[in-house]
Motif scaffolding. Structure first.
Motif, mmCIF file in Angstrom:
data_model
loop_
_atom_site.group_PDB
_atom_site.id
_atom_site.type_symbol
_atom_site.label_atom_id
_atom_site.label_comp_id
_atom_site.label_asym_id
_atom_site.label_seq_id
_atom_site.Cartn_x
_atom_site.Cartn_y
_atom_site.Cartn_z
ATOM 1 N N ARG A 122 0.798 -1.174 0.099
ATOM 2 C CA ARG A 122 -0.019 -0.013 0.182
ATOM 3 C C ARG A 122 0.739 1.316 0.035
ATOM 4 O O ARG A 122 0.542 2.215 -0.663
ATOM 5 C CB ARG A 122 -0.988 0.054 1.180
ATOM 6 C CG ARG A 122 -2.191 -1.041 1.053
ATOM 7 C CD ARG A 122 -3.050 -0.792 2.316
ATOM 8 N NE ARG A 122 -2.842 -1.121 3.514
ATOM 9 C CZ ARG A 122 -2.986 -2.386 3.864
ATOM 10 N NH1 ARG A 122 -3.542 -3.236 3.276
ATOM 11 N NH2 ARG A 122 -2.441 -2.521 5.057
ATOM 12 N N HIS A 123 2.108 1.305 0.664
ATOM 13 C CA HIS A 123 2.790 2.217 0.601
ATOM 14 C C HIS A 123 3.439 2.523 -0.569
ATOM 15 O O HIS A 123 3.344 3.717 -1.000
ATOM 16 C CB HIS A 123 4.038 2.092 1.747
ATOM 17 C CG HIS A 123 5.089 3.111 1.816
ATOM 18 N ND1 HIS A 123 4.911 4.423 2.212
ATOM 19 C CD2 HIS A 123 6.413 3.124 1.383
ATOM 20 C CE1 HIS A 123 6.036 5.091 1.977
ATOM 21 N NE2 HIS A 123 6.928 4.432 1.336
ATOM 22 N N ARG A 147 1.192 4.457 -3.376
ATOM 23 C CA ARG A 147 1.447 5.840 -3.068
ATOM 24 C C ARG A 147 2.379 6.654 -3.928
ATOM 25 O O ARG A 147 2.379 7.527 -4.077
ATOM 26 C CB ARG A 147 1.477 6.306 -1.702
ATOM 27 C CG ARG A 147 0.472 5.978 -0.928
ATOM 28 C CD ARG A 147 0.563 6.389 0.691
ATOM 29 N NE ARG A 147 -0.947 6.244 1.566
ATOM 30 C CZ ARG A 147 -1.803 7.300 1.180
ATOM 31 N NH1 ARG A 147 -1.837 8.281 0.463
ATOM 32 N NH2 ARG A 147 -2.809 7.134 1.977
ATOM 33 N N ASP A 173 2.231 7.309 6.092
ATOM 34 C CA ASP A 173 0.896 7.024 5.188
ATOM 35 C C ASP A 173 -0.574 7.574 6.022
ATOM 36 O O ASP A 173 -1.308 8.161 5.511
ATOM 37 C CB ASP A 173 0.816 5.600 4.636
ATOM 38 C CG ASP A 173 1.745 5.103 3.675
ATOM 39 O OD1 ASP A 173 2.266 6.333 3.076
ATOM 40 O OD2 ASP A 173 2.030 4.155 3.459
ATOM 41 N N GLN A 174 -0.243 7.229 7.245
ATOM 42 C CA GLN A 174 -1.429 7.590 8.226
ATOM 43 C C GLN A 174 -1.442 8.883 8.366
ATOM 44 O O GLN A 174 -2.434 9.620 8.447
ATOM 45 C CB GLN A 174 -1.246 6.855 9.593
ATOM 46 C CG GLN A 174 -1.501 5.372 9.523
ATOM 47 C CD GLN A 174 -1.196 4.645 10.955
ATOM 48 O OE1 GLN A 174 -0.604 5.275 11.928
ATOM 49 N NE2 GLN A 174 -1.957 3.618 10.972
ATOM 50 N N GLU A 178 -2.883 10.516 5.269
ATOM 51 C CA GLU A 178 -4.382 10.181 5.334
ATOM 52 C C GLU A 178 -5.429 11.193 6.231
ATOM 53 O O GLU A 178 -6.249 11.588 5.831
ATOM 54 C CB GLU A 178 -4.698 8.594 5.380
ATOM 55 C CG GLU A 178 -4.581 7.711 4.544
ATOM 56 C CD GLU A 178 -5.787 7.961 3.428
ATOM 57 O OE1 GLU A 178 -6.677 8.143 3.723
ATOM 58 O OE2 GLU A 178 -4.997 7.813 2.330
ATOM 59 N N GLU A 179 -4.736 11.337 7.422
ATOM 60 C CA GLU A 179 -5.503 12.218 8.284
ATOM 61 C C GLU A 179 -5.498 13.549 7.819
ATOM 62 O O GLU A 179 -6.616 14.129 7.951
ATOM 63 C CB GLU A 179 -4.776 12.332 9.586
ATOM 64 C CG GLU A 179 -4.757 10.958 10.587
ATOM 65 C CD GLU A 179 -3.901 10.740 11.508
ATOM 66 O OE1 GLU A 179 -3.306 11.819 11.931
ATOM 67 O OE2 GLU A 179 -3.802 9.731 12.458
ATOM 68 N N LEU A 225 -5.558 14.335 4.493
ATOM 69 C CA LEU A 225 -6.420 14.379 3.473
ATOM 70 C C LEU A 225 -7.975 14.226 3.968
ATOM 71 O O LEU A 225 -8.816 15.049 3.592
ATOM 72 C CB LEU A 225 -6.295 13.144 2.601
ATOM 73 C CG LEU A 225 -5.134 13.337 1.812
ATOM 74 C CD1 LEU A 225 -4.691 12.056 0.897
ATOM 75 C CD2 LEU A 225 -5.062 14.435 0.759
ATOM 76 N N ALA A 226 -8.117 13.443 5.303
ATOM 77 C CA ALA A 226 -9.220 13.081 5.716
ATOM 78 C C ALA A 226 -9.801 14.818 6.379
ATOM 79 O O ALA A 226 -11.207 15.091 6.250
ATOM 80 C CB ALA A 226 -9.477 12.375 6.739
ATOM 81 N N ARG A 229 -11.186 17.073 3.510
ATOM 82 C CA ARG A 229 -12.503 16.556 2.868
ATOM 83 C C ARG A 229 -13.567 16.948 3.608
ATOM 84 O O ARG A 229 -13.701 17.220 4.817
ATOM 85 C CB ARG A 229 -12.546 14.914 2.858
ATOM 86 C CG ARG A 229 -11.527 14.254 1.854
ATOM 87 C CD ARG A 229 -11.659 12.775 1.979
ATOM 88 N NE ARG A 229 -10.587 12.049 1.462
ATOM 89 C CZ ARG A 229 -10.035 11.001 2.010
ATOM 90 N NH1 ARG A 229 -10.323 10.679 3.123
ATOM 91 N NH2 ARG A 229 -9.028 10.678 1.203
#
Length: 107
Positions: free
Chosen positions: A36-37, A40, A77-78, A81-82, A84-85, A88
């Motif tokens: 997953r990394h 990206r 990555d976390q 994601e945080e 980006l979240a 949003r």
């Protein structure tokens, strides 16, 4: 020629995994995190996920990638994601507002 190479890599990977020690299940999870990394990164965006998983499994099982490196990548990555979240729009608020509207009556 490339199919023979791919089959050889697959055979090598399967042998490594089957002969692997008691931490193989944890390392498979790490390999999935590593895949997953990699996904990206720009250079791997067009590579099929199945190939990334094979590559990651081989990297983890062979010791090419260390646990600390994977854990650091997962943290990064976390954080991404945080961020980006937080940027949003909150879909749950929008969904709640939509559900509070009265339903249209059937004519």
């Amino acid at each position: 020629m490339t199919t023979a190479k791919a089959e050889k890599k697959q055979d090598d990977l399967e042998k490594l995994i089957s002969d692997y020690g008691p931490s193989k299940y944890q390392d498979i999870v790490r390999a999935m995190q590593w895949a997953r990394h990699l996904r990206r990164q720009e250079e791997f965006r067009n590579v099929p996920m199945a190939e990334l998983i094979d590559r990651s499994l081989l990297d983890v099982v062979s010791g090419k990638i260390k646990v600390a490196e994977i854990e650091e990548a997962v943290k990064v990555d976390q954080e991404i994601e945080e961020k980006l979240a937080s940027k949003r729009p909150d879909d749950s608020k929008r969904l709640r507002k939509d559900s509070e509207k009265p339903a249209k009556e059937a004519a």
